[in-house]
Design an enzyme around this catalytic site. Sequence first.
Site, short mmCIF file in Angstrom:
data_model
loop_
_atom_site.label_atom_id
_atom_site.label_comp_id
_atom_site.label_asym_id
_atom_site.label_seq_id
_atom_site.Cartn_x
_atom_site.Cartn_y
_atom_site.Cartn_z
N ASN A 64 -3.35 -18.35 -49.40
CA ASN A 64 -4.42 -18.51 -48.41
C ASN A 64 -3.89 -17.97 -47.09
OD1 ASN A 64 -5.75 -20.58 -46.23
ND2 ASN A 64 -7.16 -20.12 -47.88
N CYS A 83 -11.39 -21.21 -40.72
CA CYS A 83 -10.75 -22.50 -40.45
C CYS A 83 -11.31 -23.13 -39.17
CB CYS A 83 -9.25 -22.35 -40.32
SG CYS A 83 -8.44 -23.94 -40.02
N LYS A 132 -12.62 -16.04 -47.76
CA LYS A 132 -13.18 -17.40 -47.69
C LYS A 132 -14.08 -17.52 -46.47
CE LYS A 132 -11.93 -22.24 -48.02
NZ LYS A 132 -10.83 -23.14 -48.37
N ASN A 152 -15.62 -23.00 -46.54
CA ASN A 152 -14.64 -23.86 -45.87
C ASN A 152 -15.33 -25.16 -45.41
OD1 ASN A 152 -12.25 -24.72 -44.42
ND2 ASN A 152 -11.67 -22.56 -44.36
N THR A 153 -14.65 -25.94 -44.61
CA THR A 153 -15.18 -27.22 -44.12
C THR A 153 -16.15 -26.99 -42.96
OG1 THR A 153 -13.22 -27.35 -42.74
CG2 THR A 153 -13.19 -28.61 -44.79
N GLY A 161 -16.70 -27.29 -52.37
CA GLY A 161 -17.22 -28.21 -51.37
C GLY A 161 -17.72 -29.45 -52.08
N GLY A 162 -16.93 -30.51 -52.02
CA GLY A 162 -17.37 -31.82 -52.52
C GLY A 162 -17.39 -31.98 -54.02
N GLY A 173 -10.92 -29.32 -53.62
CA GLY A 173 -10.05 -29.64 -52.49
C GLY A 173 -9.82 -31.13 -52.37
C1 FMN Z 1 -6.57 -31.60 -45.60
C2 FMN Z 1 -7.26 -30.28 -45.81
C3 FMN Z 1 -6.56 -29.11 -45.57
C4 FMN Z 1 -7.17 -27.87 -45.75
N1 FMN Z 1 -6.48 -26.72 -45.51
C5 FMN Z 1 -7.08 -25.50 -45.73
C6 FMN Z 1 -6.36 -24.29 -45.52
O1 FMN Z 1 -5.19 -24.28 -45.15
N2 FMN Z 1 -7.01 -23.13 -45.75
C7 FMN Z 1 -8.32 -23.08 -46.17
O2 FMN Z 1 -8.86 -22.00 -46.37
N3 FMN Z 1 -9.02 -24.22 -46.36
C8 FMN Z 1 -8.42 -25.42 -46.16
N4 FMN Z 1 -9.13 -26.58 -46.36
C9 FMN Z 1 -10.54 -26.49 -46.81
C10 FMN Z 1 -10.65 -26.68 -48.32
O3 FMN Z 1 -9.93 -25.67 -49.02
C11 FMN Z 1 -12.11 -26.62 -48.79
O4 FMN Z 1 -12.68 -25.40 -48.41
C12 FMN Z 1 -12.96 -27.74 -48.17
O5 FMN Z 1 -12.20 -28.93 -48.01
C13 FMN Z 1 -14.19 -28.04 -49.01
O6 FMN Z 1 -13.84 -28.43 -50.33
P1 FMN Z 1 -13.67 -29.97 -50.77
O7 FMN Z 1 -14.89 -30.71 -50.32
O8 FMN Z 1 -13.47 -29.91 -52.26
O9 FMN Z 1 -12.45 -30.48 -50.07
C14 FMN Z 1 -8.53 -27.83 -46.20
C15 FMN Z 1 -9.23 -29.03 -46.43
C16 FMN Z 1 -8.61 -30.24 -46.24
C17 FMN Z 1 -9.41 -31.52 -46.50
#
Ligand code: FMN
Length: 212
Positions: free
Chosen positions: A4, A35, A71, A98-99, A149-150, A171
């Site tokens: 990443n 990010c 991403k 992403n978030t 996502g989720g 994630g």
């Molecule tokens: C603690 C944490 C760290 C993350 N670090 C990264 C990162 O370094 N690079 C990235 O592209 N996304 C990062 N994300 C985003 C996740 O990869 C993902 O896109 C997002 O959390 C949505 O998926 P989820 O709901 O399954 O967590 C991070 C998410 C969390 C919660």
Amino acid sequence: MLANVFGYCLEDYVEVIRILEDAEGLAGYELNISCPNVKKGGMQFGGDPTQVAEVVGAARRAAARRPLWVKLSPLVADIGLIARVAQDSGADALTIANTYPAMAIDLRSLKSRLGNLTGGLSGPAIRPITLRLVWEAKKAVSIPIVGLGGIETVEDVLEYLSVGASAVQVGTASFADPRASEHLASTLTNALVRLKVSSISDIQAKFASKNG
Ligand SMILES: Cc1cc2nc3c(=O)[nH]c(=O)nc-3n(C[C@H](O)[C@H](O)[C@H](O)COP(=O)(O)O)c2cc1C
């Protein structure tokens, strides 16, 4: 395993890929232009089609040896436009998404719970919102989309596959259970059989035919 790749400016992204090009054991790069946890770089790239074209194009030229995934940020006016720009600039696949920028407050201290004051919201709350983004992006591009996502259950995986994802990532659920992905992968085939669909393309075709 994919790396990443993140940067605070265009040159950072290129430099990281240039260094990783000499490394062994990587299947590809995932360019993180989304990010929300940093003050500059990251999400700033992902919202502007011109900057998306520049950073993806530069990364594409640097990534001679391996596939390049991009991403995307969920907080954009037109995800189809951004997805198409990333595709046209050389992305081999898109990761969506992403978030979401968010806040959480500790009322006893009246301080933000997050070190950077705001931060990225992940987990089940975002799934329906990101699901729509995958659906919209799928209509705009021909390259594969990786949905995330989720996702917590195999039904969540099926939702993402139905709207057009070719694969998914997990994630937040992996923080609660590091074997979450393994469990979901091992139950996916049975879940498809229960739905009477034979493949991922079959579930996508059925969903599309029933939902215009
Ligand atoms: C603690 C944490 C760290 C993350 N670090 C990264 C990162 O370094 N690079 C990235 O592209 N996304 C990062 N994300 C985003 C996740 O990869 C993902 O896109 C997002 O959390 C949505 O998926 P989820 O709901 O399954 O967590 C991070 C998410 C969390 C919660």
